[in-house]
Design a protein around this motif. Structure first.
Motif, PDB file in Angstrom:
ATOM      1  N   ALA A   1      96.960  32.037  94.808  1.00  0.00           N
ATOM      2  CA  ALA A   1      95.737  32.510  95.439  1.00  0.00           C
ATOM      3  C   ALA A   1      96.051  33.400  96.642  1.00  0.00           C
ATOM      4  CB  ALA A   1      94.879  31.324  95.870  1.00  0.00           C
ATOM      5  N   CYS A   2      97.051  33.021  97.437  1.00  0.00           N
ATOM      6  CA  CYS A   2      97.417  33.824  98.603  1.00  0.00           C
ATOM      7  C   CYS A   2      97.914  35.209  98.198  1.00  0.00           C
ATOM      8  CB  CYS A   2      98.483  33.107  99.424  1.00  0.00           C
ATOM      9  SG  CYS A   2      97.920  31.561 100.182  1.00  0.00           S
ATOM     10  N   GLN A   3      98.712  35.261  97.134  1.00  0.00           N
ATOM     11  CA  GLN A   3      99.225  36.552  96.658  1.00  0.00           C
ATOM     12  C   GLN A   3      98.084  37.420  96.134  1.00  0.00           C
ATOM     13  OE1 GLN A   3     102.248  37.598  97.028  1.00  0.00           O
ATOM     14  NE2 GLN A   3     103.727  35.942  96.871  1.00  0.00           N
ATOM     15  N   LEU A   4      97.147  36.808  95.425  1.00  0.00           N
ATOM     16  CA  LEU A   4      96.000  37.563  94.928  1.00  0.00           C
ATOM     17  C   LEU A   4      95.175  38.111  96.086  1.00  0.00           C
ATOM     18  CD1 LEU A   4      94.906  35.276  91.966  1.00  0.00           C
ATOM     19  CD2 LEU A   4      95.628  37.662  91.763  1.00  0.00           C
ATOM     20  N   CYS A   5      94.958  37.293  97.108  1.00  0.00           N
ATOM     21  CA  CYS A   5      94.214  37.743  98.291  1.00  0.00           C
ATOM     22  C   CYS A   5      94.873  38.964  98.911  1.00  0.00           C
ATOM     23  CB  CYS A   5      94.147  36.622  99.327  1.00  0.00           C
ATOM     24  SG  CYS A   5      92.968  35.320  98.954  1.00  0.00           S
TER      25      CYS A   5
END
Length: 297
Positions: free
Chosen positions: A221-225
């Motif tokens: 999720a952090c990478q997608l953000c």
């Protein structure tokens, strides 16, 4: 001998998706990022690889082993190190010419003006529950006419909102004034993700505890953000491409392969939002009662 750094060569593979002139524009821009943890650290490194030339970064925390699952700067070699120091070193390792202003005490009333000085864009990397600091920074951005992006890592996806001088303000959208911590958490969560796509595959609901300020997280999720925010940043800084601004928002969930765009005119006052908040309050009350019951047993 180590080769000498060459900005044009280092970021030449960006050319094609941006023009050479646009790459130089990115080099001349400053982005402020508050929070160097889960999303903030990845934001910094992703934007640094896009060739952004200057950053103002803030965080008062140090790396702990519980950060290892999601934070870009969390490694055995950085345990106990201030997050700002570790991420500044990583950014300079990507671009030795980058202009960094570091705020190791975080963002407060006494440092907010310096933090936002000469800033072209603000990117939110604060902890989910850092409501006082978040409200202060977004309010200052609104006063100064600085566009701001917040992307929340939810489940295995990202929920994104963009606030700009010609959009609703953060406070008008979320309506956090006069709310207690529980209500702010509900309004922020539901305002970010009215569709709540992440709820469908939560494997262990007991790990979500808004009252205790705890919740599960993933690096996915952090990478997608960071990827999504970087694209929004480019559109805002280069003045091209459609930007959906608040009360528009969107959530992409990789686990469900779904993209949901939302429109909430009136923000927290929207009838659909008010229904969602009422349901959320009921659920939060049930969670508290369950926690109290287990605590007594």
């Amino acid at each position: 001998m180590r080769p000498e750094f060459d900005y044009s060569a280092a970021f030449s593979r960006n050319i094609g998706w941006v023009t050479e002139a646009e790459q130089q524009t990115l080099r001349s821009r400053r982005i402020a990022i508050a929070g160097m943890g889960g999303v903030g650290g990845v934001h910094l490194l992703t934007l640094a690889r896009f060739g952004i030339g200057a950053f103002s970064i803030a965080d008062f925390d140090r790396f702990d082993i519980v950060n290892f699952n999601r934070q870009a700067g969390a490694m055995m070699s950085t345990l106990g190190e201030p997050k700002v120091d570790a991420l500044a070193r990583m950014a300079r390792d990507i671009n030795p010419l980058v202009d960094l202003r570091c705020f190791p005490e975080g963002v407060g009333e006494d440092s907010l003006d310096a933090f936002l000085e000469d800033v072209d864009l603000y990117v939110d990397g604060l902890d989910f529950f850092a409501f006082a600091a978040r409200r202060a920074v977004f309010a200052a951005c609104h006063r100064r006419g600085i566009p701001a992006v917040t992307a929340a890592p939810l489940g295995m996806g990202a929920a994104v909102l963009v606030f700009a001088p010609d959009s609703m303000s953060f406070e008008d959208y979320f309506g956090l004034e006069g709310c207690d911590e529980d209500e702010m958490a509900l309004r922020f969560l539901l305002g970010l993700s009215p569709g709540m796509l992440q709820r469908a595959y939560l494997a262990d609901p007991s790990r979500v505890d808004l009252a205790a300020r705890k919740g599960p997280s993933t690096i996915a999720a952090c990478q997608l953000c960071a990827g999504i925010t970087a694209v929004e940043a480019l559109k805002l800084l280069l003045g091209r491409g459609k930007v959906f601004k608040a009360p528009w928002g969107y959530q992409f969930d990789a686990y469900q392969s779904r993209l949901k765009r939302t429109w909430r005119p009136g923000g927290h006052r929207n009838p659909l939002q008010r229904i969602g908040l009422w349901l959320g309050r009921m659920q939060l009350q049930r969670m508290k009662q369950e926690a109290l019951k287990h605590g007594k047993s």
